[in-house]
Write a protein that holds these residues in place. Structure first.
Motif, PDB file in Angstrom:
ATOM      1  N   ILE A 173      50.321  84.510 112.059  1.00  0.00           N
ATOM      2  CA  ILE A 173      48.790  84.921 111.454  1.00  0.00           C
ATOM      3  C   ILE A 173      48.350  86.078 112.607  1.00  0.00           C
ATOM      4  N   ASP A 174      48.462  85.891 113.799  1.00  0.00           N
ATOM      5  CA  ASP A 174      47.847  86.605 114.894  1.00  0.00           C
ATOM      6  C   ASP A 174      48.644  88.161 114.892  1.00  0.00           C
ATOM      7  N   ALA A 175      49.846  87.970 114.609  1.00  0.00           N
ATOM      8  CA  ALA A 175      50.560  89.339 114.318  1.00  0.00           C
ATOM      9  C   ALA A 175      50.140  90.050 113.154  1.00  0.00           C
ATOM     10  N   SER A 176      50.015  89.187 111.870  1.00  0.00           N
ATOM     11  CA  SER A 176      49.633  89.838 110.710  1.00  0.00           C
ATOM     12  C   SER A 176      48.145  90.458 110.823  1.00  0.00           C
ATOM     13  N   ARG A 177      47.294  89.799 111.542  1.00  0.00           N
ATOM     14  CA  ARG A 177      45.826  90.329 111.855  1.00  0.00           C
ATOM     15  C   ARG A 177      46.147  91.522 112.616  1.00  0.00           C
ATOM     16  N   ASP A 178      46.906  91.603 113.638  1.00  0.00           N
ATOM     17  CA  ASP A 178      46.899  92.756 114.655  1.00  0.00           C
ATOM     18  C   ASP A 178      47.388  93.978 113.643  1.00  0.00           C
ATOM     19  N   HIS A 179      48.295  93.722 112.697  1.00  0.00           N
ATOM     20  CA  HIS A 179      48.780  94.967 112.021  1.00  0.00           C
ATOM     21  C   HIS A 179      48.108  95.220 110.550  1.00  0.00           C
ATOM     22  N   GLY A 180      46.950  94.449 110.692  1.00  0.00           N
ATOM     23  CA  GLY A 180      45.906  94.645 109.313  1.00  0.00           C
ATOM     24  C   GLY A 180      46.370  94.167 108.075  1.00  0.00           C
ATOM     25  N   PHE A 181      47.355  93.256 108.034  1.00  0.00           N
ATOM     26  CA  PHE A 181      47.741  92.600 106.856  1.00  0.00           C
ATOM     27  C   PHE A 181      46.709  91.445 106.450  1.00  0.00           C
ATOM     28  N   LEU A 182      45.963  90.910 107.502  1.00  0.00           N
ATOM     29  CA  LEU A 182      45.147  89.774 107.033  1.00  0.00           C
ATOM     30  C   LEU A 182      43.892  90.251 107.758  1.00  0.00           C
ATOM     31  N   PRO A 183      42.520  89.901 106.962  1.00  0.00           N
ATOM     32  CA  PRO A 183      41.520  90.374 107.460  1.00  0.00           C
ATOM     33  C   PRO A 183      40.881  89.360 108.469  1.00  0.00           C
ATOM     34  N   PHE A 184      39.937  89.628 109.291  1.00  0.00           N
ATOM     35  CA  PHE A 184      39.165  88.731 110.250  1.00  0.00           C
ATOM     36  C   PHE A 184      37.802  89.363 110.417  1.00  0.00           C
ATOM     37  N   GLN A 185      37.063  88.407 110.719  1.00  0.00           N
ATOM     38  CA  GLN A 185      35.475  88.886 110.918  1.00  0.00           C
ATOM     39  C   GLN A 185      35.140  88.857 112.171  1.00  0.00           C
ATOM     40  N   ILE A 186      34.433  89.787 112.914  1.00  0.00           N
ATOM     41  CA  ILE A 186      33.897  89.559 114.023  1.00  0.00           C
ATOM     42  C   ILE A 186      32.424  89.248 114.207  1.00  0.00           C
ATOM     43  N   PRO A 187      32.056  88.009 114.748  1.00  0.00           N
ATOM     44  CA  PRO A 187      30.555  87.587 114.530  1.00  0.00           C
ATOM     45  C   PRO A 187      29.733  88.826 115.099  1.00  0.00           C
ATOM     46  N   TYR A 188      28.656  88.919 114.138  1.00  0.00           N
ATOM     47  CA  TYR A 188      27.684  90.107 114.397  1.00  0.00           C
ATOM     48  C   TYR A 188      26.421  89.381 115.214  1.00  0.00           C
ATOM     49  N   VAL A 189      26.090  90.010 116.450  1.00  0.00           N
ATOM     50  CA  VAL A 189      24.988  89.582 117.192  1.00  0.00           C
ATOM     51  C   VAL A 189      24.018  90.971 117.059  1.00  0.00           C
ATOM     52  N   ASP A 190      22.841  90.296 116.709  1.00  0.00           N
ATOM     53  CA  ASP A 190      21.728  91.065 116.817  1.00  0.00           C
ATOM     54  C   ASP A 190      21.126  91.294 118.285  1.00  0.00           C
TER      55      ASP A 190
END
Length: 244
Positions: A173-190
């Protein structure tokens, strides 16, 4: 005459099994003409045994070809009819329950289901199916072990996967996220302006020493701090010999 017919039958059997196929069809006629002649059923059924062996070899070859194809492209198994008939639209771990003693399940899954050539009873959802292969490009399989709401990988106590396969899932899963096959969200901080402000005395410009008067603290906020009298007394008592 009976002995001669039996010797001819043995010779034909040694030549080829296809020659005995008509003999098996006309066996009742031969027995009527020569009742003393007894043809062994093993000889007559050899052709059917050859056909069963050939069908078994073809099935084994087809299974080996399918397995090799899924090893090169494991994501094709999740789109095959075999997978749909076996699992449907549910994840592979749906309805799985590990065999354990008592009514309370263990806090951790087993370390591995396969030790050498030995497979434990009721292996985990990944170890029980040879065609399920963990790969970073096998996105449909990896999505079954990720929460669609939080994006966190499911705990193995929920899916029943052994610790060895859980480690492979995490790495894939980590490798798939690194290669762009799986999406992941970065928490947005205002961030507000106060976070980048330099108006506070602690991060602002240091005032020059000439502007300070006697008894005035270097920072304004330091002068507002009132020390505890009991703590000051303890310190003075401890360093009384060194104080002037």
């Amino acid at each position: 005459m009976a002995a001669s017919v039996q010797s001819v039958a043995k010779v034909l059997w040694r030549l080829t099994p296809s020659v005995l196929h008509p003999l098996r069809i006309y066996q009742p006629c031969v027995q009527k003409l020569c009742p003393r002649v007894s043809v062994s059923p093993v000889f007559l059924q050899s052709h059917s045994f050859c056909q069963a062996a050939s069908l078994h070899d073809e099935a084994a070859a087809q299974a080996a070809e399918t397995l090799s194809r899924y090893k090169e492209k494991p994501w094709e198994y999740l789109e095959s009819e075999e997978y749909i008939e076996k699992y449907g639209s549910s994840p592979v771990w749906t309805g799985y329950r590990r065999n354990h003693k008592g009514g309370i399940p263990p806090q951790k899954t087993r370390k591995t289901c396969i030790r050498g050539d030995k497979i434990c009873g009721n292996p985990c959802p990944i170890c029980r199916d040879v065609n399920i292969i963990i790969h970073p490009q096998n996105v449909k399989l990896l999505e079954q072990f990720i929460s669609p709401y939080t994006g966190i990988i499911y705990d193995p106590t929920k899916t029943g996967v052994c610790m060895k396969q859980q480690k492979k899932l995490t790495e894939a899963i980590d490798a798939s996220r690194d290669h762009g096959f799986l999406p992941f969200q970065i928490p947005y901080v205002d961030f507000t302006k106060e976070d980048y402000s330099n108006s506070h005395d602690a991060v602002g410009a240091t005032p020059p020493p000439a502007s300070l008067t006697a008894g005035e603290s270097w920072y304004k906020w330091y002068g507002e701090i009132t020390p505890d009298e009991s703590e000051v007394t303890k310190v003075k008592r401890k360093y009384k010999a060194y104080l002037k």
